[in-house]
Design a protein around this motif. Structure first.
Motif, PDB file in Angstrom:
ATOM      1  N   GLU A   1      25.544  62.372  48.990  1.00 44.31           N
ATOM      2  CA  GLU A   1      26.311  61.218  49.457  1.00 44.31           C
ATOM      3  C   GLU A   1      27.074  60.523  48.330  1.00 44.31           C
ATOM      4  O   GLU A   1      28.070  59.856  48.576  1.00 44.31           O
ATOM      5  N   HIS A   2      26.589  60.661  47.109  1.00 40.49           N
ATOM      6  CA  HIS A   2      27.187  59.955  45.973  1.00 40.49           C
ATOM      7  C   HIS A   2      27.541  60.921  44.845  1.00 40.49           C
ATOM      8  O   HIS A   2      27.294  60.641  43.678  1.00 40.49           O
ATOM      9  N   SER A   3      28.150  62.023  45.206  1.00 38.06           N
ATOM     10  CA  SER A   3      28.432  63.067  44.214  1.00 38.06           C
ATOM     11  C   SER A   3      29.344  62.574  43.095  1.00 38.06           C
ATOM     12  O   SER A   3      29.207  63.008  41.955  1.00 38.06           O
ATOM     13  N   ASP A   4      30.250  61.648  43.404  1.00 39.34           N
ATOM     14  CA  ASP A   4      31.135  61.136  42.358  1.00 39.34           C
ATOM     15  C   ASP A   4      30.338  60.375  41.298  1.00 39.34           C
ATOM     16  O   ASP A   4      30.587  60.519  40.095  1.00 39.34           O
ATOM     17  N   GLN A   5      29.349  59.604  41.720  1.00 43.28           N
ATOM     18  CA  GLN A   5      28.510  58.878  40.764  1.00 43.28           C
ATOM     19  C   GLN A   5      27.639  59.837  39.960  1.00 43.28           C
ATOM     20  O   GLN A   5      27.432  59.642  38.766  1.00 43.28           O
ATOM     21  N   VAL A   6      27.136  60.861  40.633  1.00 42.42           N
ATOM     22  CA  VAL A   6      26.292  61.839  39.946  1.00 42.42           C
ATOM     23  C   VAL A   6      27.113  62.591  38.906  1.00 42.42           C
ATOM     24  O   VAL A   6      26.654  62.823  37.785  1.00 42.42           O
ATOM     25  N   GLU A   7      28.344  62.949  39.254  1.00 41.14           N
ATOM     26  CA  GLU A   7      29.215  63.643  38.296  1.00 41.14           C
ATOM     27  C   GLU A   7      29.501  62.771  37.081  1.00 41.14           C
ATOM     28  O   GLU A   7      29.519  63.266  35.951  1.00 41.14           O
TER      29      GLU A   7
ATOM     30  N   GLY B   1      27.529  60.536  35.903  1.00 41.54           N
ATOM     31  CA  GLY B   1      26.281  60.536  35.146  1.00 41.54           C
ATOM     32  C   GLY B   1      26.115  61.809  34.338  1.00 41.54           C
ATOM     33  O   GLY B   1      25.681  61.770  33.179  1.00 41.54           O
ATOM     34  N   ILE B   2      26.471  62.934  34.929  1.00 39.44           N
ATOM     35  CA  ILE B   2      26.395  64.215  34.219  1.00 39.44           C
ATOM     36  C   ILE B   2      27.356  64.209  33.035  1.00 39.44           C
ATOM     37  O   ILE B   2      26.998  64.627  31.929  1.00 39.44           O
ATOM     38  N   ASP B   3      28.568  63.717  33.263  1.00 36.99           N
ATOM     39  CA  ASP B   3      29.551  63.650  32.173  1.00 36.99           C
ATOM     40  C   ASP B   3      29.066  62.739  31.047  1.00 36.99           C
ATOM     41  O   ASP B   3      29.206  63.065  29.865  1.00 36.99           O
ATOM     42  N   GLY B   4      28.491  61.609  31.414  1.00 40.97           N
ATOM     43  CA  GLY B   4      27.988  60.680  30.406  1.00 40.97           C
ATOM     44  C   GLY B   4      26.848  61.279  29.600  1.00 40.97           C
ATOM     45  O   GLY B   4      26.801  61.146  28.366  1.00 40.97           O
ATOM     46  N   ALA B   5      25.940  61.953  30.292  1.00 43.45           N
ATOM     47  CA  ALA B   5      24.819  62.592  29.604  1.00 43.45           C
ATOM     48  C   ALA B   5      25.309  63.710  28.695  1.00 43.45           C
ATOM     49  O   ALA B   5      24.817  63.884  27.570  1.00 43.45           O
ATOM     50  N   SER B   6      26.294  64.452  29.168  1.00 40.27           N
ATOM     51  CA  SER B   6      26.870  65.530  28.359  1.00 40.27           C
ATOM     52  C   SER B   6      27.526  64.971  27.090  1.00 40.27           C
ATOM     53  O   SER B   6      27.345  65.518  26.001  1.00 40.27           O
TER      54      SER B   6
ATOM     55  N   GLY C   1      28.551  71.658  27.319  1.00 37.88           N
ATOM     56  CA  GLY C   1      29.653  71.560  28.284  1.00 37.88           C
ATOM     57  C   GLY C   1      29.485  72.519  29.449  1.00 37.88           C
ATOM     58  O   GLY C   1      29.718  72.152  30.610  1.00 37.88           O
ATOM     59  N   LYS C   2      29.056  73.744  29.155  1.00 37.98           N
ATOM     60  CA  LYS C   2      28.837  74.729  30.221  1.00 37.98           C
ATOM     61  C   LYS C   2      27.693  74.288  31.137  1.00 37.98           C
ATOM     62  O   LYS C   2      27.763  74.448  32.353  1.00 37.98           O
ATOM     63  N   GLY C   3      26.655  73.739  30.543  1.00 35.92           N
ATOM     64  CA  GLY C   3      25.534  73.243  31.341  1.00 35.92           C
ATOM     65  C   GLY C   3      25.959  72.106  32.265  1.00 35.92           C
ATOM     66  O   GLY C   3      25.551  72.055  33.428  1.00 35.92           O
ATOM     67  N   ALA C   4      26.789  71.208  31.751  1.00 36.59           N
ATOM     68  CA  ALA C   4      27.294  70.104  32.575  1.00 36.59           C
ATOM     69  C   ALA C   4      28.152  70.636  33.716  1.00 36.59           C
ATOM     70  O   ALA C   4      28.039  70.175  34.859  1.00 36.59           O
ATOM     71  N   ASP C   5      28.990  71.623  33.416  1.00 36.58           N
ATOM     72  CA  ASP C   5      29.827  72.220  34.465  1.00 36.58           C
ATOM     73  C   ASP C   5      28.970  72.893  35.537  1.00 36.58           C
ATOM     74  O   ASP C   5      29.242  72.765  36.737  1.00 36.58           O
ATOM     75  N   GLN C   6      27.933  73.593  35.124  1.00 42.11           N
ATOM     76  CA  GLN C   6      27.035  74.233  36.089  1.00 42.11           C
ATOM     77  C   GLN C   6      26.305  73.206  36.950  1.00 42.11           C
ATOM     78  O   GLN C   6      26.117  73.414  38.148  1.00 42.11           O
TER      79      GLN C   6
END
Length: 58
Positions: free
Chosen positions: A16-22, A24-29, A45-50
């Motif tokens: 439901e909140h994939s934009d927020q999760v993305e 978060g993934i970008d920030g963690a990366s 970077g590859k791990g974040a993309d996966q």
């Protein structure tokens, strides 16, 4: 609440909140790339993309 219930709630939130999760993934990366030696930037970077690609499978 069992483990399966918690997992299902997590999947529902991520769907439901994939934009927020993305974000978060970008920030963690970004943080991981800043903290780790430069030789690991591509792998991070590859791990974040996966991880972001995996959101589509929820």
């Amino acid at each position: 609440m069992g483990l399966n219930d918690a997992f299902d709630k997590g999947k529902d939130f991520a769907s439901e909140h994939s934009d927020q999760v993305e974000k978060g993934i970008d920030g963690a990366s970004d943080k991981a790339q800043d903290a780790a030696p430069d030789q690991f930037d591509d792998a991070i970077g590859k791990g974040a993309d996966q991880a972001k690609d995996g959101l589509g499978n929820l």
